[in-house]
Motif scaffolding. Sequence first.
Motif, PDB file in Angstrom:
ATOM      1  N   LEU A  34       0.830  -1.202   0.000  1.00 32.92           N
ATOM      2  CA  LEU A  34       0.000   0.000   0.000  1.00 32.92           C
ATOM      3  C   LEU A  34       0.865   1.253   0.000  1.00 32.92           C
ATOM      4  CD1 LEU A  34      -2.898  -0.994   2.410  1.00 32.92           C
ATOM      5  CD2 LEU A  34      -3.054  -0.580  -0.045  1.00 32.92           C
TER       6      LEU A  34
ATOM      7  N   GLN B 224       2.083   2.262  -3.539  1.00 32.61           N
ATOM      8  CA  GLN B 224       1.157   2.631  -4.592  1.00 32.61           C
ATOM      9  C   GLN B 224       1.312   4.099  -4.955  1.00 32.61           C
ATOM     10  OE1 GLN B 224      -2.706   1.617  -3.171  1.00 32.61           O
ATOM     11  NE2 GLN B 224      -2.502  -0.561  -3.629  1.00 32.61           N
TER      12      GLN B 224
ATOM     13  N   SER C 144      -5.650   3.900  -2.634  1.00 25.74           N
ATOM     14  CA  SER C 144      -6.650   2.947  -3.077  1.00 25.74           C
ATOM     15  C   SER C 144      -8.047   3.534  -2.942  1.00 25.74           C
ATOM     16  CB  SER C 144      -6.547   1.669  -2.229  1.00 25.74           C
ATOM     17  OG  SER C 144      -7.607   0.798  -2.532  1.00 25.74           O
ATOM     18  N   LYS C 145      -8.872   3.274  -3.963  1.00 28.68           N
ATOM     19  CA  LYS C 145     -10.261   3.737  -3.943  1.00 28.68           C
ATOM     20  C   LYS C 145     -11.198   2.674  -3.398  1.00 28.68           C
ATOM     21  CE  LYS C 145      -9.231   7.680  -5.874  1.00 28.68           C
ATOM     22  NZ  LYS C 145      -9.312   8.951  -5.130  1.00 28.68           N
ATOM     23  N   GLN C 146     -10.622   1.537  -2.987  1.00 30.27           N
ATOM     24  CA  GLN C 146     -11.429   0.427  -2.515  1.00 30.27           C
ATOM     25  C   GLN C 146     -12.215   0.838  -1.265  1.00 30.27           C
ATOM     26  OE1 GLN C 146      -9.113  -2.968  -1.485  1.00 30.27           O
ATOM     27  NE2 GLN C 146     -10.866  -4.251  -0.947  1.00 30.27           N
ATOM     28  N   TYR C 147     -13.475   0.377  -1.206  1.00 30.74           N
ATOM     29  CA  TYR C 147     -14.312   0.689  -0.047  1.00 30.74           C
ATOM     30  C   TYR C 147     -13.717   0.079   1.207  1.00 30.74           C
ATOM     31  CZ  TYR C 147     -18.011   0.146   3.378  1.00 30.74           C
ATOM     32  OH  TYR C 147     -18.726   0.152   4.549  1.00 30.74           O
ATOM     33  N   LYS C 148     -13.689   0.852   2.290  1.00 30.36           N
ATOM     34  CA  LYS C 148     -13.231   0.364   3.584  1.00 30.36           C
ATOM     35  C   LYS C 148     -14.364   0.540   4.597  1.00 30.36           C
ATOM     36  CE  LYS C 148      -9.074  -0.488   2.128  1.00 30.36           C
ATOM     37  NZ  LYS C 148      -7.911   0.357   2.451  1.00 30.36           N
TER      38      LYS C 148
ATOM     39  N   ASP D   6      -5.649   3.548   7.129  1.00 24.80           N
ATOM     40  CA  ASP D   6      -6.809   2.882   6.534  1.00 24.80           C
ATOM     41  C   ASP D   6      -6.457   1.558   5.866  1.00 24.80           C
ATOM     42  OD1 ASP D   6      -7.990   5.213   7.373  1.00 24.80           O
ATOM     43  OD2 ASP D   6      -8.173   6.085   5.377  1.00 24.80           O
TER      44      ASP D   6
ATOM     45  N   TYR E 104      -7.320  -1.599   6.966  1.00 28.47           N
ATOM     46  CA  TYR E 104      -8.475  -2.492   6.979  1.00 28.47           C
ATOM     47  C   TYR E 104      -9.805  -1.764   7.100  1.00 28.47           C
ATOM     48  CZ  TYR E 104      -4.786  -5.835   8.205  1.00 28.47           C
ATOM     49  OH  TYR E 104      -3.640  -6.598   8.213  1.00 28.47           O
TER      50      TYR E 104
ATOM     51  N   SER F 280     -11.682   2.554   7.876  1.00 32.18           N
ATOM     52  CA  SER F 280     -11.447   4.002   7.770  1.00 32.18           C
ATOM     53  C   SER F 280     -12.358   4.743   8.756  1.00 32.18           C
ATOM     54  CB  SER F 280     -11.737   4.471   6.349  1.00 32.18           C
ATOM     55  OG  SER F 280     -11.529   5.859   6.215  1.00 32.18           O
TER      56      SER F 280
END
Length: 326
Positions: A15, A18, A22-26, A107, A109, A111
């Motif tokens: 992470l 990068q 990351s735009k991934q939902y948390k 963030d 795992y 947020s």
Amino acid sequence: MKPFLISVFSAVFLLACQDKPSKQYKPASLGAINTLAVVMDNELWEGAVGDKVREHFAAPVLGLTWDEPLLNLEHMPGSVFRGTTRHRRAVLFVDLDTVSGAQIQDDLYASPQKVAVIKGKTEAELIASIESASEQIISSFKGMELEESQNRFLRSLSKETVLSEKFGISLRLPSLYSVGKQEEDFVWIDREIQKGSMNIIVYEMPGESFNSDSTIVQDILQMRDSIGKKYIPGPDVPGKITYMGTEKAFAPYIFPAEVAGKKAVEVRGIWEVVNYPMAGPFLTYIINDEERNRKLVLEGFTFAPATNKRDYMFELEAIMKTVSFQ
């Protein structure tokens, strides 16, 4: 636990490398304010490494009437840290590894979340890494917890305008607080709690106040005592004058600070009622407002006999740090 910690280190590394967040939902993080999940082997926790973690992360908070820890530590081995347990807002991993060092990841795992990882080749190196990194990690955790508290205030804010009208400032003030007293140059805001009250007072001092480092402690004590005598009376005692002053047996802690982008002084200490057995903690910010040629004073103090006061004072700190100037 070793494979689990390796996966954590790998996730943190990937992470961190990068190019874009990351735009991934948390999922929303969990946990009480000022509570830290400490993930480490039982043997480490019960030995010298665990002692070093407790020494730093559960150190006594300055300026309270008795010892209370900076953070409530909740230890768990790596095998337990899975599922929704990973959604804890503040997490500290400590383990032996092939390298030594420390890092903080946001963030990972959930947020908002801060995940700090401390590792070392030997227990001695782990202890050294804890020594060198703990201040930065604690500061990062505290900043997140202050912001979390301030965001929770948004659920129900006070509509009071007195601070804007008298001092040209605003605070993110929860609706539980109300103006209890106001004078031409003084405002006292408070809220009732189960065994007492939480309080914020606001007033001004001339711009040239506190300009001598050699007398600043005495000047601050004199200011607090004079304001207390004028505006904050104590209980009625026949033949005696009672008011809120500064406990003389314990010198206050004074630190440079920045509040709302302005230079300030932070003061932590113990208040007492002169001529009456009553005392508690206070936190004062003296803000250098050069535009208005004044020192703006924000002070929070708690009256809560026989009750832990760390979280009360943390809330007052979070409120005062939302100050904005008009």
